[in-house]
Design an enzyme around this catalytic site. Structure first.
Site, PDB file in Angstrom:
ATOM      1  N   HIS A 311     -26.009 -39.165  19.740  1.00  0.00           N
ATOM      2  CA  HIS A 311     -25.649 -40.007  18.598  1.00  0.00           C
ATOM      3  C   HIS A 311     -25.729 -41.461  19.029  1.00  0.00           C
ATOM      4  CE1 HIS A 311     -23.396 -41.628  15.204  1.00  0.00           C
ATOM      5  NE2 HIS A 311     -23.705 -40.496  14.597  1.00  0.00           N
ATOM      6  N   ASP A 368     -24.080 -32.193  13.061  1.00  0.00           N
ATOM      7  CA  ASP A 368     -25.106 -31.260  12.595  1.00  0.00           C
ATOM      8  C   ASP A 368     -25.231 -30.007  13.461  1.00  0.00           C
ATOM      9  OD1 ASP A 368     -25.992 -32.787  10.370  1.00  0.00           O
ATOM     10  OD2 ASP A 368     -26.895 -34.183  11.774  1.00  0.00           O
TER      11      ASP A 368
END
Ligand code: CMC
Length: 434
Positions: A311, A368
């Site tokens: 991320h 996710d």
């Protein structure tokens, strides 16, 4: 609220020996920012930050992320508390209006969202123009963009009442548009929204009910959808939110701006990752194959990346992924399902988190990584995963768009560039070009 600090940042131009004092602005949490708005006028230089690694593009009081410790707050409330103790309408009110609703405010807010769930019937004709095998995100881009052709009475961005009506319309109609995209793809009739149901219940009903039989809404599924919606509601200045803000900064109407956000979300580096994770896990198939895929992910010459890992902001475990993993276990247990993909995902996480490549680069599971397994357990086909993300994120997009429009200092977003093309040259007529 930001505070102009007495602190400044000194920039020294070594070629001229001149120095420049840049103001430093402090927020309520997180690192301060160096105010470079007058940098070009004062120095003749632009800053260079493709991908915006070190650039604050706006002032916002909606969401705060501390990526080093894995903390996410909406208007000061932790995502863990909101996921466990609130429902999606609470969080939507919080993001849009600044605070959790009182019981009276909640009733009125839920009423306003509920009574905007229907779509102009003419919009149903749009769907019939798409191929049946169109990706539902393609349909979402088209139909959400098309809303501005129908709701002219809420496109004046300078009218506070119209902004509010457009916000309700977008939040209310997204599940209807999404469910219709799904129904169209499987050749089933559309289900009209039902105002006696909650936001999550109604979404499940529109997705899975058929006219031939009664649809029993499962409370386990409703709670899980509500939690998924909360976890995806907003995430500060990510790619799709920044796209919404940039589109909105030109004065474009809110429906067009949210359609731009849907398009930006679709990519596999952003909201498309949930679909990509499930495809990846299915391709890996069994635990024995994990090391091979980890090797591909580490190979600089191989474009493969471990989807659902890494991320831009989190250099620690994404707090949403933790809640998602826990919810995934709870729901599979409640529904009495045993999905080998969950085992596979957990093994993959274990192996990756003990591998120096992932440890040194601080690559942790993101939201996710587990959401696809949960959505699969709830009966959502893979192609609908990113659509569900878009439904939830609409609340964040709308709240961020509204915050931007209501900011008196708002100007059109217009980045500059480092030009590396040809210097000026003489035009060559066609007959002389070789
Ligand atoms: N697998 C393997 N290596 C990775 C991964 C990954 N998933 N993610 C980052 N890296 C490596 C990358 O190769 C780079 O290595 P090096 O420094 O040697 O060049 C380093 O880690 C830093 O990566 P980056 O691409 O510079 O980081 P970024 O901040 O630009 O990208 C990201 C962030 C999320 C796009 C990226 O981590 C990624 O592609 N992850 C997989 C896709 C994914 O799961 N996306 C969902 C993000 S969370 C939800 C959302 O935003 O919608």
């Amino acid at each position: 609220m930001s505070k102009k600090n007495t602190e400044t940042f000194t920039l020294i131009d070594n070629s001229s020996g001149k120095s420049f004092e840049l103001p430093v602005i402090k927020g309520s949490l997180g690192p301060s920012v160096i105010d470079v708005r007058k940098l070009y006028a004062q120095t003749g230089y632009f800053t260079y930050d493709p991908g915006f690694n070190s650039t604050g593009s706006c002032e916002s009081n909606l969401t705060y992320i501390d990526g080093d410790i894995g903390r996410l707050l909406h208007r000061g409330y932790s995502i863990e508390d909101l996921a466990e103790k609130s429902d999606f309408m609470d969080v939507a009110h919080l993001l849009l209006n600044g605070d959790l609703p009182t019981p009276k405010q909640k009733k009125s807010f839920v009423h306003d969202v509920t009574y905007h769930t229907m779509l102009n019937e003419q919009l149903a004709n749009f769907y019939r123009g798409f191929r049946r095998d169109a990706h539902p995100m393609a349909i979402m881009c088209g139909v959400v963009g098309g809303l501005s052709a129908f709701y002219h009475d809420s496109t004046d961005i300078y009218d506070a009442h119209q902004r509010m009506v457009a916000s309700f319309r977008l939040i209310a109609k997204m599940p209807t548009i999404a469910a219709m995209a799904y129904k169209y793809s499987i050749g089933q009739p559309f289900n009209y929204p039902r105002n006696d149901l909650s936001y999550a219940e109604n979404f499940l009903y529109m997705m899975f009910a058929v006219p031939a039989e009664e649809y029993i809404i499962s409370s386990v599924m409703t709670q899980a959808i509500d939690r998924i919606l909360i976890l995806h509601a907003d995430h500060e200045q990510n790619a799709s939110t920044s796209t919404v803000r940039l589109a909105g900064s030109s004065g474009a109407n809110p429906f067009a701006c949210i359609a731009a956000g849907v398009a930006a979300l679709w990519g596999p580096a952003h909201g498309g990752a949930n679909e990509a994770v499930l495809k990846m896990l299915e391709e890996i198939g069994q635990k024995e194959n994990i090391p091979k895929f980890i090797k591909y992910a580490k190979d600089k010459n191989d474009p493969f990346r471990l989807m659902g890992f890494g991320h831009r902001v989190y250099k620690n475990y994404d707090p949403r992924a933790k809640v998602m993993q826990k919810t995934c276990h709870e729901v599979l247990k409640e529904l009495n399902l045993n999905d080998p993909l969950l085992e596979l995902a957990m093994e993959m996480e274990k192996i990756a988190l003990s591998d120096p490549y992932f440890v040194e680069k601080k690559l942790f599971p993101n939201i996710d990584f587990y959401s696809g397994i949960l959505l699969k357990a709830l009966g959502f086909p893979t192609s609908m995963f990113t659509v569900l993300f878009a439904v939830a994120r609409t609340v964040g997009w709308v709240a961020q768009w509204k915050e931007m429009i209501e900011d008196p200092g708002q100007r059109i977003g217009r980045p500059r560039q480092l030009y590396t093309g040809h210097p000026e040259r003489d035009y060559i007529p066609l007959e002389k070009r070789r």
